[in-house]
Design an enzyme around this catalytic site. Structure first.
Site, PDB file in Angstrom:
ATOM      1  CG  MET A  92      -2.569  -1.050   0.731  1.00  0.00           C
ATOM      2  SD  MET A  92      -2.759  -1.087  -0.603  1.00  0.00           S
ATOM      3  CE  MET A  92      -3.710  -2.292   0.097  1.00  0.00           C
ATOM      4  CG  HIS A 119      -3.251  -1.522   4.850  1.00  0.00           C
ATOM      5  ND1 HIS A 119      -4.645  -1.486   3.569  1.00  0.00           N
ATOM      6  CD2 HIS A 119      -3.536  -0.628   4.462  1.00  0.00           C
ATOM      7  CE1 HIS A 119      -4.836  -0.706   3.722  1.00  0.00           C
ATOM      8  NE2 HIS A 119      -3.700   0.406   4.076  1.00  0.00           N
ATOM      9  CB  ILE A 120      -0.905  -0.148  10.469  1.00  0.00           C
ATOM     10  CG1 ILE A 120      -1.342  -1.365  11.391  1.00  0.00           C
ATOM     11  CG2 ILE A 120      -2.299   0.122  10.753  1.00  0.00           C
ATOM     12  CD1 ILE A 120      -0.909  -0.936  12.808  1.00  0.00           C
ATOM     13  CE1 TYR A 182      -1.245   2.102  14.155  1.00  0.00           C
ATOM     14  CE2 TYR A 182      -1.802   3.442  16.459  1.00  0.00           C
ATOM     15  CZ  TYR A 182      -2.315   2.397  15.467  1.00  0.00           C
ATOM     16  OH  TYR A 182      -2.911   1.683  15.916  1.00  0.00           O
ATOM     17  CB  THR A 185      -1.995   7.428   9.971  1.00  0.00           C
ATOM     18  OG1 THR A 185      -1.921   6.392  11.292  1.00  0.00           O
ATOM     19  CG2 THR A 185      -0.264   7.832   9.473  1.00  0.00           C
ATOM     20  CE  LYS A 186      -5.126   2.910  12.857  1.00  0.00           C
ATOM     21  NZ  LYS A 186      -5.040   1.932  11.828  1.00  0.00           N
ATOM     22  N   GLY A 215      -8.712  -0.754  21.304  1.00  0.00           N
ATOM     23  CA  GLY A 215      -7.898  -0.722  22.722  1.00  0.00           C
ATOM     24  C   GLY A 215      -6.373  -1.498  22.550  1.00  0.00           C
ATOM     25  CB  THR A 219      -2.028  -8.597  16.996  1.00  0.00           C
ATOM     26  OG1 THR A 219      -1.052  -6.478  16.868  1.00  0.00           O
ATOM     27  CG2 THR A 219      -3.295  -8.023  16.863  1.00  0.00           C
TER      28      THR A 219
HETATM   29  P1  NDP Z   1      -0.120  -6.018  12.429  1.00  0.00           P
HETATM   30  O1  NDP Z   1       0.900  -5.079  12.745  1.00  0.00           O
HETATM   31  O2  NDP Z   1      -0.154  -7.375  13.090  1.00  0.00           O
HETATM   32  O3  NDP Z   1      -0.916  -6.431  10.648  1.00  0.00           O
HETATM   33  C1  NDP Z   1      -0.494  -5.007   9.571  1.00  0.00           C
HETATM   34  C2  NDP Z   1      -1.229  -5.806   8.690  1.00  0.00           C
HETATM   35  O4  NDP Z   1      -0.918  -4.760   8.097  1.00  0.00           O
HETATM   36  C3  NDP Z   1      -0.322  -7.277   8.205  1.00  0.00           C
HETATM   37  O5  NDP Z   1      -1.631  -8.190   7.511  1.00  0.00           O
HETATM   38  C4  NDP Z   1       0.836  -6.367   7.216  1.00  0.00           C
HETATM   39  O6  NDP Z   1       1.199  -7.934   6.448  1.00  0.00           O
HETATM   40  C5  NDP Z   1       0.001  -5.775   6.652  1.00  0.00           C
HETATM   41  N1  NDP Z   1       1.058  -4.118   6.491  1.00  0.00           N
HETATM   42  C6  NDP Z   1       2.069  -3.965   6.347  1.00  0.00           C
HETATM   43  N2  NDP Z   1       2.678  -3.065   5.780  1.00  0.00           N
HETATM   44  C7  NDP Z   1       1.881  -3.247   4.534  1.00  0.00           C
HETATM   45  C8  NDP Z   1       1.957  -2.135   3.067  1.00  0.00           C
HETATM   46  N3  NDP Z   1       2.497  -0.882   3.075  1.00  0.00           N
HETATM   47  N4  NDP Z   1       1.023  -2.795   2.629  1.00  0.00           N
HETATM   48  C9  NDP Z   1      -0.104  -3.231   2.807  1.00  0.00           C
HETATM   49  N5  NDP Z   1      -0.470  -4.178   3.889  1.00  0.00           N
HETATM   50  C10 NDP Z   1       1.013  -3.786   4.576  1.00  0.00           C
HETATM   51  O7  NDP Z   1      -1.943  -4.828  12.926  1.00  0.00           O
HETATM   52  P2  NDP Z   1      -3.071  -5.082  13.938  1.00  0.00           P
HETATM   53  O8  NDP Z   1      -3.617  -6.969  13.769  1.00  0.00           O
HETATM   54  O9  NDP Z   1      -1.869  -5.083  14.685  1.00  0.00           O
HETATM   55  O10 NDP Z   1      -3.818  -3.865  13.318  1.00  0.00           O
HETATM   56  C11 NDP Z   1      -4.542  -3.806  12.248  1.00  0.00           C
HETATM   57  C12 NDP Z   1      -5.698  -3.178  13.047  1.00  0.00           C
HETATM   58  O11 NDP Z   1      -5.859  -2.460  14.070  1.00  0.00           O
HETATM   59  C13 NDP Z   1      -4.696  -1.185  12.650  1.00  0.00           C
HETATM   60  O12 NDP Z   1      -5.661  -0.561  11.132  1.00  0.00           O
HETATM   61  C14 NDP Z   1      -4.286  -1.263  13.021  1.00  0.00           C
HETATM   62  O13 NDP Z   1      -3.917   0.467  13.816  1.00  0.00           O
HETATM   63  C15 NDP Z   1      -5.781  -1.285  14.809  1.00  0.00           C
HETATM   64  N6  NDP Z   1      -5.820  -1.274  15.528  1.00  0.00           N
HETATM   65  C16 NDP Z   1      -4.838  -2.651  16.770  1.00  0.00           C
HETATM   66  C17 NDP Z   1      -4.832  -2.289  17.731  1.00  0.00           C
HETATM   67  C18 NDP Z   1      -3.437  -3.209  18.158  1.00  0.00           C
HETATM   68  O14 NDP Z   1      -3.371  -3.367  19.594  1.00  0.00           O
HETATM   69  N7  NDP Z   1      -3.165  -4.836  17.887  1.00  0.00           N
HETATM   70  C19 NDP Z   1      -4.637  -1.664  19.214  1.00  0.00           C
HETATM   71  C20 NDP Z   1      -5.126  -0.043  17.932  1.00  0.00           C
HETATM   72  C21 NDP Z   1      -5.848  -0.365  16.726  1.00  0.00           C
HETATM   73  P3  NDP Z   1       2.794  -7.550   5.543  1.00  0.00           P
HETATM   74  O15 NDP Z   1       3.648  -7.558   7.157  1.00  0.00           O
HETATM   75  O16 NDP Z   1       2.302  -9.151   4.962  1.00  0.00           O
HETATM   76  O17 NDP Z   1       2.592  -6.409   4.897  1.00  0.00           O
END
Ligand code: NDP
Length: 288
Positions: A92, A119-120, A182, A185-186, A215, A219
């Protein structure tokens, strides 16, 4: 002046309305055969969402950067009961990839009912040391790509009375140290999609927008980041967070706060900013 009796009657009225008012209920059956795109689905909450959708018999397109991992997740989705599960590797941070992913999903599924943007990009959990380029990169991955995908998907979602689900964070509502890019962005996501929701309603659009505020979730990436930083991290399970996001989208609800307790912080922060700052500061270990 309000008398005690009037106050009692008012309270009883509020309780009766609260009991009678039925919140929409989540019907997992409605997701059978639904056409769904989930981003960031190779790991974490996105991966868990893919598995839940699969159990509900949906047709899923998953995306992230790592093709091999996506392949395994897609295989597991089929074993769990997905009607269809395909993947596309995409980055992305490449300006053309977000639209390419939507085109691929529409081609594969013949349209879309749900677009779940989750995704992030990777970002360090540390004090900001002036790296503007990284912030720009993260804005493309965590924010601009969401806009590109949403815009591309709107026509097909309009046709299907579909839903746009945005996964955001408590850090999109309230600030804290060590995650300035981060957080930016959010906040941008919340502001943008909050406005878009009004605009779609004004256009009598069929598309619902759900903004999910999470929150701390357990993960791997998140737990690694907060280790040695937070005094007492209390994470919530990724699988339950994923299910709550799915239910929010399916019920076309505007907002989710998971866990629900974080909503209190979101309300209190504007009433008592100094107290909130004291509380947030004290969540962290000094000089981590
Ligand atoms: P992870 O870091 O575990 O997963 C991130 C995902 O994004 C992976 O599948 C990764 O896969 C993909 N990704 C990373 N970079 C790119 C890129 N450049 N292009 C496409 N895909 C990409 O995140 P979480 O599961 O922890 O979080 C998921 C969502 O929840 C996010 O939006 C996060 O902000 C939100 N959130 C999470 C919290 C938490 O505590 N976990 C708290 C609050 C919000 P790959 O490396 O294969 O590309």
């Amino acid at each position: 002046m309000i008398t005690f009796t009037k106050l009692m009657l008012l309270s009883i009225g509020v309780i009766v309305i609260a009991v009678k008012w039925r919140a929409p209920t989540f019907n997992a059956e409605s997701l059978k055969g639904a056409r769904i795109l989930v981003t960031g689905a190779s790991t974490g909450i996105g991966e868990q969402m893919a598995y839940h959708y699969a159990r509900f018999g949906a047709q899923i397109v998953i995306t992230a950067r790592r093709e091999g991992v996506l392949q395994e997740v897609a295989k597991k989705c089929l074993l769990l009961g997905a009607e269809k599960a395909v993947y596309i590797a995409a980055d992305m941070s490449n300006v053309s990839d977000p639209e390419g992913v939507v085109n691929f999903a529409v081609d594969q599924l013949g349209g879309l009912d749900y677009v779940v943007l989750n995704h992030i990009g990777p970002s360090p959990y540390s004090m900001w040391e002036g790296d503007v380029e990284h912030t720009r990169y993260l804005m493309q991955v965590n924010f601009f790509s969401y806009l590109q995908m949403a815009w591309k998907a709107l026509p097909t979602l309009e046709q299907s009375k579909g839903s746009l689900v945005i996964v955001s964070s408590l850090l999109g509502k309230s600030t804290s140290p060590f995650a300035a890019p981060y957080t930016a962005t959010k906040f941008a996501l919340n502001g943008f999609f909050g406005s878009l929701e009004y605009e779609l309603a004004m256009k009598q659009s069929n598309v619902s927008v759900s903004i999910c505020t999470l929150g701390l979730i357990d993960t791997e990436q998140a737990m690694e980041k907060v280790r040695g930083m937070l005094k007492k991290p209390i994470p919530y399970p990724a699988s339950e967070a994923a299910l709550n996001i799915i239910a929010t989208g399916a019920m076309r609800q505007s907002e989710l706060y998971y866990p629900w307790t974080i909503r209190i912080l979101c309300i209190v922060k504007d009433w008592c900013p100094s107290l909130t700052k004291y509380f947030v500061h004290n969540l962290y270990i000094d000089n981590p």
